[in-house]
Design a protein around this motif. Structure first.
Motif, mmCIF file in Angstrom:
data_model
loop_
_atom_site.group_PDB
_atom_site.id
_atom_site.type_symbol
_atom_site.label_atom_id
_atom_site.label_comp_id
_atom_site.label_asym_id
_atom_site.label_seq_id
_atom_site.Cartn_x
_atom_site.Cartn_y
_atom_site.Cartn_z
ATOM 1 N N GLU A 70 16.913 18.033 13.897
ATOM 2 C CA GLU A 70 17.798 16.428 14.134
ATOM 3 C C GLU A 70 17.769 15.521 13.570
ATOM 4 O OE1 GLU A 70 17.307 17.453 18.731
ATOM 5 O OE2 GLU A 70 15.928 16.048 18.095
ATOM 6 N N PHE A 71 16.463 14.230 12.598
ATOM 7 C CA PHE A 71 17.089 13.652 11.848
ATOM 8 C C PHE A 71 17.484 14.203 10.476
ATOM 9 C CE2 PHE A 71 13.213 12.297 14.485
ATOM 10 C CZ PHE A 71 13.486 10.813 14.533
ATOM 11 N N GLN A 72 16.807 15.281 10.180
ATOM 12 C CA GLN A 72 18.159 15.686 8.776
ATOM 13 C C GLN A 72 19.351 15.908 8.754
ATOM 14 O OE1 GLN A 72 15.527 16.422 5.890
ATOM 15 N NE2 GLN A 72 14.632 16.009 6.909
ATOM 16 N N ARG A 73 20.447 15.937 10.040
ATOM 17 C CA ARG A 73 21.044 15.817 10.314
ATOM 18 C C ARG A 73 21.846 14.244 9.840
ATOM 19 N NH1 ARG A 73 24.816 15.655 14.511
ATOM 20 N NH2 ARG A 73 23.010 15.376 15.738
ATOM 21 N N GLY A 74 21.013 13.782 10.933
ATOM 22 C CA GLY A 74 21.376 12.305 11.086
ATOM 23 C C GLY A 74 21.117 12.077 9.643
ATOM 24 N N TYR A 75 20.789 11.997 9.003
ATOM 25 C CA TYR A 75 20.047 11.599 7.260
ATOM 26 C C TYR A 75 21.386 12.598 6.357
ATOM 27 C CZ TYR A 75 15.709 10.918 8.311
ATOM 28 O OH TYR A 75 14.095 9.439 9.285
ATOM 29 N N LYS A 76 21.629 13.205 6.983
ATOM 30 C CA LYS A 76 23.066 14.121 5.694
ATOM 31 C C LYS A 76 24.411 13.944 6.189
ATOM 32 C CE LYS A 76 20.415 18.366 3.880
ATOM 33 N NZ LYS A 76 20.256 19.351 3.984
ATOM 34 N N TYR B 117 20.749 5.334 10.777
ATOM 35 C CA TYR B 117 21.745 6.182 9.982
ATOM 36 C C TYR B 117 22.385 6.440 11.976
ATOM 37 C CZ TYR B 117 19.811 6.670 6.296
ATOM 38 O OH TYR B 117 19.230 6.877 4.261
ATOM 39 N N VAL B 118 23.603 6.494 11.781
ATOM 40 C CA VAL B 118 24.420 6.820 13.050
ATOM 41 C C VAL B 118 25.406 8.090 12.506
ATOM 42 C CG1 VAL B 118 26.390 5.708 14.250
ATOM 43 C CG2 VAL B 118 25.172 4.457 13.331
ATOM 44 N N CYS B 119 25.156 8.783 13.880
ATOM 45 C CA CYS B 119 25.963 10.319 13.612
ATOM 46 C C CYS B 119 26.033 10.604 14.618
ATOM 47 C CB CYS B 119 25.035 11.409 13.109
ATOM 48 S SG CYS B 119 25.223 13.225 12.624
ATOM 49 N N VAL B 120 27.602 11.436 15.020
ATOM 50 C CA VAL B 120 28.405 12.101 16.227
ATOM 51 C C VAL B 120 27.459 12.993 17.052
ATOM 52 C CG1 VAL B 120 30.357 12.940 17.359
ATOM 53 C CG2 VAL B 120 30.692 10.528 16.014
ATOM 54 N N ASN B 121 26.985 12.900 17.585
ATOM 55 C CA ASN B 121 25.997 14.567 18.159
ATOM 56 C C ASN B 121 26.759 15.431 19.686
ATOM 57 O OD1 ASN B 121 26.024 13.547 20.933
ATOM 58 N ND2 ASN B 121 23.987 12.417 20.637
ATOM 59 N N THR C 57 25.477 11.798 26.083
ATOM 60 C CA THR C 57 23.782 10.664 25.997
ATOM 61 C C THR C 57 24.190 10.013 24.217
ATOM 62 O OG1 THR C 57 23.240 12.494 25.202
ATOM 63 C CG2 THR C 57 23.467 12.024 27.771
ATOM 64 N N THR C 58 23.971 8.722 24.486
ATOM 65 C CA THR C 58 23.178 8.008 22.836
ATOM 66 C C THR C 58 22.107 8.301 23.149
ATOM 67 O OG1 THR C 58 25.275 7.164 23.010
ATOM 68 C CG2 THR C 58 23.642 6.328 21.751
ATOM 69 N N ARG C 59 21.635 9.372 21.575
ATOM 70 C CA ARG C 59 20.238 9.707 21.670
ATOM 71 C C ARG C 59 19.412 8.637 20.469
ATOM 72 N NH1 ARG C 59 19.901 15.642 20.799
ATOM 73 N NH2 ARG C 59 21.408 15.690 18.722
ATOM 74 N N LEU C 60 17.832 8.323 21.162
ATOM 75 C CA LEU C 60 17.665 7.326 19.357
ATOM 76 C C LEU C 60 16.747 7.478 19.015
ATOM 77 C CD1 LEU C 60 16.932 4.467 18.788
ATOM 78 C CD2 LEU C 60 15.257 3.964 20.588
ATOM 79 N N GLY C 61 16.184 8.010 17.292
ATOM 80 C CA GLY C 61 15.284 8.261 16.947
ATOM 81 C C GLY C 61 14.722 7.142 16.367
ATOM 82 N N ILE C 62 13.146 7.120 16.117
ATOM 83 C CA ILE C 62 12.869 5.828 15.238
ATOM 84 C C ILE C 62 11.357 6.634 14.624
ATOM 85 C CG2 ILE C 62 11.011 4.029 15.574
ATOM 86 C CD1 ILE C 62 11.983 3.512 18.465
ATOM 87 N N ASP D 54 24.018 9.531 18.026
ATOM 88 C CA ASP D 54 22.745 9.672 17.140
ATOM 89 C C ASP D 54 21.862 8.487 16.845
ATOM 90 O OD1 ASP D 54 21.857 12.479 18.142
ATOM 91 O OD2 ASP D 54 22.305 13.500 17.280
ATOM 92 N N VAL D 55 21.217 8.122 16.866
ATOM 93 C CA VAL D 55 20.682 6.296 16.360
ATOM 94 C C VAL D 55 19.557 6.875 16.288
ATOM 95 C CG1 VAL D 55 20.915 3.952 16.142
ATOM 96 C CG2 VAL D 55 22.821 5.344 17.729
#
Length: 142
Positions: A43-49, A62-66, A70-75, A110-111
């Motif tokens: 999920e993080f790799q998809r957000g970065y790419k 990094y902001v990515c459409v999922n 829902t809006t999901r958060l990764g830290i 995804d944020v």
């Protein structure tokens, strides 16, 4: 075994209290992860790419459409930010700031928030302000 279902297993010894049957409770499997959090490496790799990158002194997002409702958060943050106490404090600040800003954010995103070393000296109001400005730059605030 389903919720509410009771399994009976006969016992070798007679017991008048349970009438030769042992009642076993069914275990309910918990969710693999929290539905509002990014937890998996993929999920993080998809957000970065695929995501758009925005940054300031304190954070990189990094902001990515999922494609969900829902809006999901990764830290994440590097060990260069500081020891575990400092990194966890920044995580708590980000989580609380996100919780306060979540009603204003668009859904289906995804944020990923990456904390920088300077963020260890932030107070809650400053962290919330910095994240709000980044979210506004990313055009995800309604």
């Amino acid at each position: 075994c389903k919720i509410g279902e009771v399994n009976y297993k006969s016992r070798n010894t007679k017991d008048t209290r349970c009438n030769n049957f042992e009642i076993r409770a069914c275990k309910v499997k918990p969710l693999r992860h929290h539905p509002d959090k990014l937890t998996r490496k993929s999920e993080f790799q998809r957000g970065y790419k695929q995501g758009r990158k925005y940054w300031d002194r304190h954070f990189v997002i990094y902001v990515c459409v999922n494609h969900t409702s829902t809006t999901r958060l990764g830290i994440t943050m590097s060990k260069k930010v500081g020891g575990s106490v400092q990194r966890n404090r920044v995580r708590r600040l980000v989580r609380e700031s996100y919780r306060n800003l979540k009603p204003k954010l668009r859904t289906g995103l995804d944020v990923i928030v990456i904390g920088r070393r300077v963020a260890t000296s932030l107070k809650l109001q400053n962290a919330q302000s910095a994240l709000f400005h980044l979210f506004r730059r990313a055009k995800i605030v309604t």
